[in-house]
Design an enzyme around this catalytic site. Structure first.
Site, PDB file in Angstrom:
ATOM      1  N   ARG A 181       0.852  -1.190   0.000  1.00  0.00           N
ATOM      2  CA  ARG A 181       0.000   0.000   0.000  1.00  0.00           C
ATOM      3  C   ARG A 181       0.896   1.252   0.000  1.00  0.00           C
ATOM      4  O   ARG A 181       1.971   1.243   0.605  1.00  0.00           O
ATOM      5  CB  ARG A 181      -0.853  -0.043   1.258  1.00  0.00           C
ATOM      6  CG  ARG A 181      -1.911   1.040   1.387  1.00  0.00           C
ATOM      7  CD  ARG A 181      -3.028   0.860   0.431  1.00  0.00           C
ATOM      8  NE  ARG A 181      -4.199   1.643   0.811  1.00  0.00           N
ATOM      9  CZ  ARG A 181      -5.173   1.970  -0.042  1.00  0.00           C
ATOM     10  NH1 ARG A 181      -5.113   1.587  -1.306  1.00  0.00           N
ATOM     11  NH2 ARG A 181      -6.206   2.654   0.363  1.00  0.00           N
ATOM     12  N   THR A 204      -9.047   0.588  -9.999  1.00  0.00           N
ATOM     13  CA  THR A 204      -8.481  -0.576  -9.311  1.00  0.00           C
ATOM     14  C   THR A 204      -8.612  -1.803 -10.224  1.00  0.00           C
ATOM     15  O   THR A 204      -9.359  -1.794 -11.201  1.00  0.00           O
ATOM     16  CB  THR A 204      -9.172  -0.809  -7.937  1.00  0.00           C
ATOM     17  OG1 THR A 204      -9.143   0.428  -7.210  1.00  0.00           O
ATOM     18  CG2 THR A 204      -8.514  -1.860  -7.098  1.00  0.00           C
ATOM     19  N   THR A 225      -4.040  -0.751  -7.314  1.00  0.00           N
ATOM     20  CA  THR A 225      -4.839   0.438  -7.612  1.00  0.00           C
ATOM     21  C   THR A 225      -4.005   1.700  -7.708  1.00  0.00           C
ATOM     22  O   THR A 225      -2.904   1.765  -7.156  1.00  0.00           O
ATOM     23  CB  THR A 225      -5.908   0.616  -6.503  1.00  0.00           C
ATOM     24  OG1 THR A 225      -6.790   1.673  -6.856  1.00  0.00           O
ATOM     25  CG2 THR A 225      -5.297   0.923  -5.155  1.00  0.00           C
ATOM     26  N   ASN A 280      -6.225   4.247  -7.156  1.00  0.00           N
ATOM     27  CA  ASN A 280      -7.442   4.803  -6.569  1.00  0.00           C
ATOM     28  C   ASN A 280      -8.430   5.212  -7.657  1.00  0.00           C
ATOM     29  O   ASN A 280      -8.931   4.355  -8.362  1.00  0.00           O
ATOM     30  CB  ASN A 280      -7.151   5.938  -5.589  1.00  0.00           C
ATOM     31  CG  ASN A 280      -8.353   6.225  -4.694  1.00  0.00           C
ATOM     32  OD1 ASN A 280      -9.177   5.344  -4.492  1.00  0.00           O
ATOM     33  ND2 ASN A 280      -8.474   7.430  -4.181  1.00  0.00           N
ATOM     34  N   ASP A 287      -8.071   8.190   0.413  1.00  0.00           N
ATOM     35  CA  ASP A 287      -8.544   7.057   1.217  1.00  0.00           C
ATOM     36  C   ASP A 287      -8.289   7.269   2.707  1.00  0.00           C
ATOM     37  O   ASP A 287      -8.774   6.493   3.540  1.00  0.00           O
ATOM     38  CB  ASP A 287      -7.900   5.743   0.753  1.00  0.00           C
ATOM     39  CG  ASP A 287      -8.665   5.122  -0.417  1.00  0.00           C
ATOM     40  OD1 ASP A 287      -9.757   5.608  -0.742  1.00  0.00           O
ATOM     41  OD2 ASP A 287      -8.158   4.146  -1.008  1.00  0.00           O
ATOM     42  N   SER A 304     -10.105  -0.790   0.894  1.00  0.00           N
ATOM     43  CA  SER A 304     -11.174  -1.793   0.842  1.00  0.00           C
ATOM     44  C   SER A 304     -10.745  -3.017   0.026  1.00  0.00           C
ATOM     45  O   SER A 304     -11.523  -3.960  -0.125  1.00  0.00           O
ATOM     46  CB  SER A 304     -12.430  -1.197   0.197  1.00  0.00           C
ATOM     47  OG  SER A 304     -12.917  -0.133   0.976  1.00  0.00           O
ATOM     48  N   GLY A 350     -13.550  -1.804  -7.116  1.00  0.00           N
ATOM     49  CA  GLY A 350     -14.881  -1.278  -6.827  1.00  0.00           C
ATOM     50  C   GLY A 350     -14.963  -0.401  -5.589  1.00  0.00           C
ATOM     51  O   GLY A 350     -16.053  -0.242  -5.037  1.00  0.00           O
ATOM     52  N   GLY A 351     -13.818   0.159  -5.136  1.00  0.00           N
ATOM     53  CA  GLY A 351     -13.865   1.051  -3.980  1.00  0.00           C
ATOM     54  C   GLY A 351     -14.482   0.348  -2.788  1.00  0.00           C
ATOM     55  O   GLY A 351     -14.220  -0.836  -2.539  1.00  0.00           O
TER      56      GLY A 351
HETATM   57  N1  GLY Z   1      -8.393   2.954  -3.422  1.00  0.00           N
HETATM   58  C1  GLY Z   1      -9.400   2.042  -3.131  1.00  0.00           C
HETATM   59  C2  GLY Z   1      -9.097   1.199  -1.943  1.00  0.00           C
HETATM   60  O1  GLY Z   1      -7.956   0.883  -1.694  1.00  0.00           O
HETATM   61  O2  GLY Z   1      -9.998   0.840  -1.235  1.00  0.00           O
END
Ligand code: GLY
Length: 581
Positions: A103, A376, A394, A396, A418, A448, A467-468
């Site tokens: 991340r 994503t 992703t 984002n 986020d 997510s 899908g966020g």
């Molecule tokens: N950027 C979307 C997530 O990581 O949830």
């Protein structure tokens, strides 16, 4: 083994995902190893890259680098070297499951005050566009980590298909050009981005060849020099210069100091499945554990659709409420994972569900959740030794921050959104957060993304989706679909619905609820957001979301399947069986 021999070891039996492939008739005891390999991803070139590396003698982890890096090239709309991701691995030899957290991290300068306008209002433009929207990228470090720790091939071999795709180019497809139209007013602010996306003197049209020579050079430096080829030296110099030229404040130490973190996955038992899924800083695994354990005692298969949907919505609502308050980067805040994922806690939540009435979410201000259908990306792999990778990566939102530092070809993420940049203010996905997800130097923003495995005594599934905030509920529905006995393609095609506590609305794709079910849900007190032709007053919104990619190995009957979301026409699931003598 020579390349020819390795190639001969593979029999290309099918690239079609609809037909399950049988390894051996009459097999009874669960097989110890799959009859071949399966790959599913959101772009055919990425799936082919994974198959190529497997045929070259690579394992699932080498293939994951190839798929992930190729997606980074051919789906700039969704992920890239300027972004991050999570990789859930299963190493067949040791039996270990490993969660690789790549991340992005917050730059030290990105304090909450930097996201306020002069009037003290939340500066949404800063949070979503340009250098302040971007965290320090993690994906390139993940490639190096996977190659060094788990792969069989050198990094430069696994990156070769991605380098080829960047150099030779590929035809722009509708999602890319549509997304560009939506984001062009931001992307065209930045000279480095214009160089790439307006290289032909006009915006890309569907079918145009999209080549990325700067990205080729960046990938080559990474292939040659490993970590230092991205986080130090020429690439780092270009990234820092490009960020600073647009007013951002990254430092060389922040880039050189980026590290991938290995974490213990979340595990739980759901019926006869062991679920292995994403831990914080993903919120997905905790929410999946809560929702499945709330639902477990109910006989969902026997229920009328409205009753099943009602209970599932109530489970979603409760998991998302906890996400808002408790979830964040575990290296910075204490996340009560053990409590939140315990059976007792789930039982307590279940006890608050009325069997026929929606529980109203507390009324706090919420904003409508925008569609997130193309951001994503996810891929799923299983190799012939039984190694598995579920990877979700992703930048984002569509095309991330829109900023490409000149000379790099690297589109930077806008993952800073986020974080809970302003406590209680919904982000682009309409989800909120408080202290647990406040930005701090070096902290990872809550995600997510929920790459997951399902392991039953005789069946194994690998799944995930973009899908966020809807990722979590889509993975839940996919898991329930596998538990219902659906095949991989049916799981990826399942219609979807979603509730995230706030706003207190159930959104659903076309065809999810028939008129009777919708009416029954309304009678229980649920507010539904349906496509206009299904909405009571004709004023709903048309949702199509997700891009679920999954592979499935049935050890009892020796079948291997790949399911690629039919909502995405350029995706591809592929199964290759080993030669049998
Ligand atoms: N950027 C979307 C997530 O990581 O949830």
């Amino acid at each position: 083994m020579t390349r020819a021999l390795r190639l001969a070891g593979w029999l290309l039996l099918a690239l079609c995902v609809h037909l399950p492939l049988h390894a051996a008739d009459g097999a009874r005891a669960p097989a110890q190893a799959p009859p071949g390999a399966a790959v599913a991803s959101a772009h055919a070139l990425a799936t082919d890259a994974g198959l190529e590396i497997l045929r070259e003698g690579g394992n699932a982890f080498d293939a994951a680098i190839a798929v992930s890096a190729t997606l980074a090239v051919v789906e700039p709309i969704s992920s890239g070297l300027g972004g991050g991701g999570f990789f859930l691995l299963h190493d067949a030899a040791s039996g270990r499951d490993i969660f690789v957290d790549a991340r992005e991290t917050a730059p030290a300068a990105a304090t909450p005050e930097r996201y306020l306008t002069v009037d003290g209002e939340f500066d949404r433009d800063r949070a979503e566009n340009g250098p302040w929207a971007a965290g320090i990228p993690g994906l390139p470090a993940a490639f190096v980590h996977l190659a060094e720790r788990y792969g069989k091939l050198p990094l430069r071999r696994s990156l070769a298909p991605a380098i080829r795709a960047a150099t030779d180019g590929f035809p722009a497809y509708a999602r890319m050009t549509r997304g560009y139209e939506r984001r062009r007013s931001v992307m065209e602010r930045y000279p480095g981005t214009r160089e790439v996306f307006l290289a032909g003197g006009r915006p890309l049209r569907e079918g145009d060849l999209f080549r990325q020579p700067d990205l080729t050079r960046t990938l080559e430096r990474l292939a040659r020099e490993g970590f230092d080829g991205f986080y130090r030296g020429e690439t780092a110099r270009l990234l820092l210069a490009g960020v600073r030229a647009e007013g951002g404040e990254w430092t060389a130490q922040e880039l050189a100091g980026y590290r991938v973190v290995e974490r213990e996955p979340i595990r739980l038992q759901y019926r006869d499945w062991e679920i292995v899924t994403a831990p914080p800083p993903s919120s997905g695994g905790v929410a999946i554990a809560q929702m499945l354990q709330i639902l477990e005692p109910y006989d969902l298969k026997a229920m009328a659709p409205a009753a099943r949907a009602h209970l599932t919505i109530e489970a979603m609502r409760r998991a998302f409420r906890d996400r808002t308050f408790y979830l964040g980067d575990p290296d910075f805040v204490e996340v009560p994972v053990r409590t939140l994922t315990s059976r007792d806690y789930a039982a307590g939540l279940r006890a608050t569900i009325h069997p026929q009435k929606a529980t109203p979410s507390e009324l706090l201000s919420g904003e409508p959740t925008p569609l997130e259908d193309e951001e994503t990306t996810h891929f799923s792999i299983i190799d012939a030794a039984g190694n598995r990778v579920a990877g979700t990566q992703t930048v984002n939102l569509l095309y991330g921050s829109g900023l490409i530092p000149p000379g790099t070809g690297v589109l930077l993420n806008n993952e800073m959104d986020d974080f809970a940049l302003r406590p209680g203010t919904p982000n682009a996905f309409g989800v909120m957060g408080y202290e647990a997800n406040a930005p701090k130097p070096g902290k990872r923003m809550l995600s997510s993304m929920t790459p997951s495995f399902m392991v039953a005594p005789d069946r194994i599934a690998v799944l995930g989706t973009p899908g966020g905030s809807r990722i979590i509920t889509m993975v839940l529905l996919g898991m329930l679909g596998y538990d219902d006995g659906l095949d991989a393609q049916a799981v990826s095609a399942l219609p979807r619905f979603h509730h995230q506590w706030m706003p207190d609305v159930v959104s659903a794709e076309r065809g999810m609820f028939d008129a009777g079910t919708a009416q029954a849900l309304r009678a229980m007190g649920h507010t539904l957001d349906l496509p206009p032709d299904e909405a009571e007053d004709g004023r709903g919104s048309s949702h199509v979301w997700g891009n679920l990619q999954t592979v499935f190995w049935n050890r009892a009957d020796g079948t291997l399947e790949a399911g690629s979301d039919p909502r995405n026409p350029v995706g591809k699931g592929a199964v290759e069986l080993r030669a049998t003598r």
